[in-house]
Design an enzyme around this catalytic site. Sequence first.
Site, PDB file in Angstrom:
ATOM      1  N   ASP A  31      49.763  35.758  56.125  1.00 14.91           N
ATOM      2  CA  ASP A  31      50.610  34.096  55.006  1.00 14.91           C
ATOM      3  C   ASP A  31      52.111  33.604  56.417  1.00 14.91           C
ATOM      4  O   ASP A  31      52.748  34.564  56.524  1.00 14.91           O
ATOM      5  CB  ASP A  31      50.664  35.211  54.111  1.00 14.91           C
ATOM      6  CG  ASP A  31      51.459  34.226  52.874  1.00 14.91           C
ATOM      7  OD1 ASP A  31      50.690  33.334  51.806  1.00 14.91           O
ATOM      8  OD2 ASP A  31      52.470  33.146  53.094  1.00 14.91           O
ATOM      9  N   ILE A  32      52.097  32.344  55.739  1.00 15.16           N
ATOM     10  CA  ILE A  32      53.340  32.694  56.657  1.00 15.16           C
ATOM     11  C   ILE A  32      54.875  32.834  56.080  1.00 15.16           C
ATOM     12  O   ILE A  32      55.403  33.378  56.778  1.00 15.16           O
ATOM     13  CB  ILE A  32      53.358  31.072  56.562  1.00 15.16           C
ATOM     14  CG1 ILE A  32      54.811  30.696  57.989  1.00 15.16           C
ATOM     15  CG2 ILE A  32      54.263  30.443  54.974  1.00 15.16           C
ATOM     16  CD1 ILE A  32      54.191  29.212  58.141  1.00 15.16           C
ATOM     17  N   ASN A  88      45.920  33.871  42.805  1.00 14.27           N
ATOM     18  CA  ASN A  88      47.137  33.257  42.002  1.00 14.27           C
ATOM     19  C   ASN A  88      45.993  31.605  40.907  1.00 14.27           C
ATOM     20  O   ASN A  88      45.505  31.669  41.773  1.00 14.27           O
ATOM     21  CB  ASN A  88      48.476  33.028  42.029  1.00 14.27           C
ATOM     22  CG  ASN A  88      48.819  33.822  43.237  1.00 14.27           C
ATOM     23  OD1 ASN A  88      48.940  34.792  41.867  1.00 14.27           O
ATOM     24  ND2 ASN A  88      49.572  33.995  43.841  1.00 14.27           N
ATOM     25  N   GLY A  94      51.413  30.779  38.843  1.00 15.66           N
ATOM     26  CA  GLY A  94      52.081  30.790  40.439  1.00 15.66           C
ATOM     27  C   GLY A  94      50.793  30.241  41.810  1.00 15.66           C
ATOM     28  O   GLY A  94      51.875  30.254  42.892  1.00 15.66           O
ATOM     29  N   GLN A  95      50.326  29.921  41.240  1.00 19.56           N
ATOM     30  CA  GLN A  95      49.341  29.424  42.291  1.00 19.56           C
ATOM     31  C   GLN A  95      50.267  27.816  43.043  1.00 19.56           C
ATOM     32  O   GLN A  95      50.336  27.283  41.875  1.00 19.56           O
ATOM     33  CB  GLN A  95      47.722  28.269  42.446  1.00 19.56           C
ATOM     34  CG  GLN A  95      47.213  28.368  43.605  1.00 19.56           C
ATOM     35  CD  GLN A  95      45.842  27.428  42.808  1.00 19.56           C
ATOM     36  OE1 GLN A  95      45.809  27.622  41.599  1.00 19.56           O
ATOM     37  NE2 GLN A  95      44.315  27.166  43.675  1.00 19.56           N
ATOM     38  N   HIS A 101      42.138  30.642  47.635  1.00 16.97           N
ATOM     39  CA  HIS A 101      42.562  31.673  47.970  1.00 16.97           C
ATOM     40  C   HIS A 101      42.846  33.008  47.698  1.00 16.97           C
ATOM     41  O   HIS A 101      43.530  33.151  46.666  1.00 16.97           O
ATOM     42  CB  HIS A 101      44.196  31.033  49.512  1.00 16.97           C
ATOM     43  CG  HIS A 101      44.924  31.144  48.169  1.00 16.97           C
ATOM     44  ND1 HIS A 101      45.199  29.583  48.149  1.00 16.97           N
ATOM     45  CD2 HIS A 101      46.484  31.627  48.454  1.00 16.97           C
ATOM     46  CE1 HIS A 101      46.578  29.686  47.025  1.00 16.97           C
ATOM     47  NE2 HIS A 101      46.715  30.744  47.518  1.00 16.97           N
ATOM     48  N   LEU A 102      42.351  34.472  48.603  1.00 14.26           N
ATOM     49  CA  LEU A 102      41.943  35.683  48.653  1.00 14.26           C
ATOM     50  C   LEU A 102      43.675  36.410  48.714  1.00 14.26           C
ATOM     51  O   LEU A 102      43.531  36.025  50.186  1.00 14.26           O
ATOM     52  CB  LEU A 102      41.289  36.274  48.133  1.00 14.26           C
ATOM     53  CG  LEU A 102      41.299  37.545  47.693  1.00 14.26           C
ATOM     54  CD1 LEU A 102      41.217  37.519  46.765  1.00 14.26           C
ATOM     55  CD2 LEU A 102      39.947  38.524  48.738  1.00 14.26           C
ATOM     56  N   HIS A 103      44.592  36.421  48.467  1.00 14.23           N
ATOM     57  CA  HIS A 103      45.775  37.293  48.910  1.00 14.23           C
ATOM     58  C   HIS A 103      45.297  38.816  49.380  1.00 14.23           C
ATOM     59  O   HIS A 103      44.231  39.445  48.120  1.00 14.23           O
ATOM     60  CB  HIS A 103      46.796  37.464  48.257  1.00 14.23           C
ATOM     61  CG  HIS A 103      47.675  35.813  48.325  1.00 14.23           C
ATOM     62  ND1 HIS A 103      49.103  35.723  48.982  1.00 14.23           N
ATOM     63  CD2 HIS A 103      47.284  35.116  47.717  1.00 14.23           C
ATOM     64  CE1 HIS A 103      49.220  34.182  48.696  1.00 14.23           C
ATOM     65  NE2 HIS A 103      48.301  33.921  46.904  1.00 14.23           N
TER      66      HIS A 103
HETATM   67  P1  5GP Z   1      49.640  31.330  46.130  1.00 16.78           P
HETATM   68  O1  5GP Z   1      50.679  30.503  45.545  1.00 16.78           O
HETATM   69  O2  5GP Z   1      49.344  29.022  46.431  1.00 16.78           O
HETATM   70  O3  5GP Z   1      49.125  32.148  45.535  1.00 16.78           O
HETATM   71  O4  5GP Z   1      49.131  31.245  47.973  1.00 16.78           O
HETATM   72  C1  5GP Z   1      50.050  29.889  48.328  1.00 16.78           C
HETATM   73  C2  5GP Z   1      50.476  31.161  50.089  1.00 16.78           C
HETATM   74  O5  5GP Z   1      50.399  30.168  51.024  1.00 16.78           O
HETATM   75  C3  5GP Z   1      51.915  31.487  49.457  1.00 16.78           C
HETATM   76  O6  5GP Z   1      51.725  32.864  50.092  1.00 16.78           O
HETATM   77  C4  5GP Z   1      52.305  31.017  51.033  1.00 16.78           C
HETATM   78  O7  5GP Z   1      53.094  32.004  51.907  1.00 16.78           O
HETATM   79  C5  5GP Z   1      51.361  30.225  51.848  1.00 16.78           C
HETATM   80  N1  5GP Z   1      51.581  29.491  52.794  1.00 16.78           N
HETATM   81  C6  5GP Z   1      52.082  27.839  52.157  1.00 16.78           C
HETATM   82  N2  5GP Z   1      52.493  26.926  53.840  1.00 16.78           N
HETATM   83  C7  5GP Z   1      51.727  27.616  54.243  1.00 16.78           C
HETATM   84  C8  5GP Z   1      51.159  27.319  56.078  1.00 16.78           C
HETATM   85  O8  5GP Z   1      52.056  26.668  56.497  1.00 16.78           O
HETATM   86  N3  5GP Z   1      50.639  28.449  56.565  1.00 16.78           N
HETATM   87  C9  5GP Z   1      50.542  29.671  56.520  1.00 16.78           C
HETATM   88  N4  5GP Z   1      49.655  30.883  57.104  1.00 16.78           N
HETATM   89  N5  5GP Z   1      50.305  30.065  54.831  1.00 16.78           N
HETATM   90  C10 5GP Z   1      51.157  29.176  54.586  1.00 16.78           C
END
Ligand code: 5GP
Length: 115
Positions: A31-32, A88, A94-95, A101-103
Amino acid sequence: MSDDCLFCKIIAGEIPSNKVYSDDDVYAFHDINAAAPQHILIVPKKHLDDITHAGAEDQALLGKLLLRANKIAQDQGLTENGFRYVINTGKDGGQTVSHVHLHILGGRRMQWPPG
Ligand code: 5GP
Ligand code: ZN
């Protein structure tokens, strides 16, 4: 592949990522904006907006994704102390990226309930 999807672009290599694992069906990358000392995302290469868009035809794919997540958690040294999986889903969930995607979060003690 969905043209407007950030994670489809990452899977296709159009946007760089820090890869952890890749095969025909799933892709895992750091994750970035890490929310824990270890924070990896694992995604199906098939575009699904969120987990509710998965159907019976995706049963094997989701099983494969979870088993691969287990392997990644083990390889990252997370299984001894534990870790957390998060999916999420939707606005209240909070998506922020509409590609399921699975964190995989680990390396610190998690809080409950989540924020
Ligand atoms: P969500 O909030 O949808 O559950 O998770 C999305 C995740 O994607 C966030 O934790 C966010 O930091 C990550 N993310 C968003 N943009 C990028 C990107 O360009 N590269 C990477 N590696 N992660 C990203
Ligand atoms: Zn996508």
